[in-house]
Design a protein around this motif. Sequence first.
Motif, PDB file in Angstrom:
ATOM      1  N   UNK A 166       0.820  -1.214   0.000  1.00 60.66           N
ATOM      2  CA  UNK A 166       0.000   0.000   0.000  1.00 60.66           C
ATOM      3  C   UNK A 166       0.853   1.263   0.000  1.00 60.66           C
ATOM      4  N   UNK A 167       2.016   1.199   0.648  1.00 59.43           N
ATOM      5  CA  UNK A 167       2.883   2.369   0.754  1.00 59.43           C
ATOM      6  C   UNK A 167       3.818   2.538  -0.435  1.00 59.43           C
ATOM      7  N   UNK A 168       3.905   1.528  -1.284  1.00 59.19           N
ATOM      8  CA  UNK A 168       4.878   1.539  -2.371  1.00 59.19           C
ATOM      9  C   UNK A 168       4.479   2.385  -3.562  1.00 59.19           C
ATOM     10  N   UNK A 169       4.470   3.675  -3.377  1.00 58.42           N
ATOM     11  CA  UNK A 169       4.105   4.599  -4.449  1.00 58.42           C
ATOM     12  C   UNK A 169       5.210   5.630  -4.636  1.00 58.42           C
ATOM     13  N   UNK A 170       5.226   6.246  -5.794  1.00 57.72           N
ATOM     14  CA  UNK A 170       6.201   7.292  -6.063  1.00 57.72           C
ATOM     15  C   UNK A 170       7.622   6.803  -5.926  1.00 57.72           C
ATOM     16  N   UNK A 171       8.416   7.520  -5.141  1.00 63.28           N
ATOM     17  CA  UNK A 171       9.832   7.175  -5.010  1.00 63.28           C
ATOM     18  C   UNK A 171      10.049   5.858  -4.263  1.00 63.28           C
ATOM     19  N   UNK A 172       9.005   5.361  -3.590  1.00 64.07           N
ATOM     20  CA  UNK A 172       9.129   4.112  -2.845  1.00 64.07           C
ATOM     21  C   UNK A 172       8.672   2.904  -3.647  1.00 64.07           C
ATOM     22  N   UNK A 173       8.269   3.101  -4.899  1.00 61.84           N
ATOM     23  CA  UNK A 173       7.710   1.989  -5.688  1.00 61.84           C
ATOM     24  C   UNK A 173       8.729   0.874  -5.919  1.00 61.84           C
TER      25      UNK A 173
END
Length: 448
Positions: free
Chosen positions: A288-295
């Motif tokens: 769920x948190x894996x968006x943007x720079x954290x993908x």
Amino acid sequence: MVKVESKVNPGRQRFLTKCIEPKGTGKCVVYWMSRDQRADDNWALLRAAELAREGRVALRVVFNLVPKFLEATARQYGFMLTGLQETEEALRKKGIPFHLTTGWPVDTVPAFIRKQTAAAVVCDMSPLRVPMAWCFDVAKKLDGFGIPLIQVDAHNVVPVWVASDHQEVGARTLRKPIQSRLPEYLTEFPPLKAQDAATLRKAGGLPAKVAWAAVDKKLKINRAVKEVTWLQPGAAAAARQLAAFCKPDALAGYVHRNDPLRCSSSGLSPWTHFGQLAPQRAALAVQAAGKGKAAAASKEFLEEAIVRRELSDNLCFYNPRYDQIEGAAGWAQASLQKHAKDKREYLYTESQLEQAKTHDPLWNAAQNELRGAGKMAGFMRMYWGKKILEWTKTPREALRICIKLNDKARGTHWTGVTQTATPAPRGASWASTTWDGRSGRCSARYGT
């Protein structure tokens, strides 16, 4: 019987007994907790609760404590018992009795089940030979009582027997089977419902709280190896660590986890190892948190936390010699045999290795971190193991020492720092690592 729609995927379950129907005269359903020591996000406990509601009987949880287990010390037992105390409190708030038995499971668990007049028993799954033998030994006795024992894989995202029916060569062969089943198994957990008050009253209410201090005194363990101070046991602490790791900057930094100077791993292993955090909860949160720079980091974490981690369960589940030279792949055994008589420039005793008294300051730093913090960076762990192979007389001796030092993680509370020489990056002629025993974190300094 009351029809209850099961929220637990049938693929997670298997019967260890010949009998599969709950005993009609039973007064409760027992969840025998072992590997998965938590109240929430626990498929085995959820299945036991469903069976209890179906039979309109009480749900009880029992944990059997073995006073001594392999090389486990006060460090491991302390972390586990503190977490179990928190689990007991969480269950009591839900009106679910928690019981503790001590001794050999094949004796204590069936005795408890008979005393409680159980209709059915649910246990969780560990692929290791000792706990697996416990389950099958208990199953034999329960068959004699006419009580079914249902094993639920509450630890793996994709159950070990669903992911593959044989030992896999490696992650490359297990990856596709696991990823193909993720839509079916990587799902949100339903909440654990509170036990009906009337059912609890009929069952005699909640038992007295476990006297944890008295339990600890009866353990027959090595108490020279103290608990670490840089982390807190229990599901609440695990949830805090997971939340901190899922912050964008922290998660994005996971791509550098193999750099021992950056300390950018998830830090979740202690809680997942003791079953205080479900790996599936961690996977859902990171996904769920894996968006943007954290993908990119999210994708790498899911590979490590699901495919790579569950590969180890696959090995232990299907290979009875998983901790022996004979359990290694053929090519690995051939290579070890070929080089078994190679000249060793350095040879160290087990004591010298344990005390980090080698010529190599980098290896000593890794061993000291293991002794003091009970952890080691991934790449350093590989370096640590390979050097033990290089510095001992035979591969068999090296493996024995690796397992013993890892399991023991010997040390005391470290209140200072240690400085050790480490490889310097480009442009620097020297580097040192500072490890803080209070925080369990490291930092680096470079110079020219």
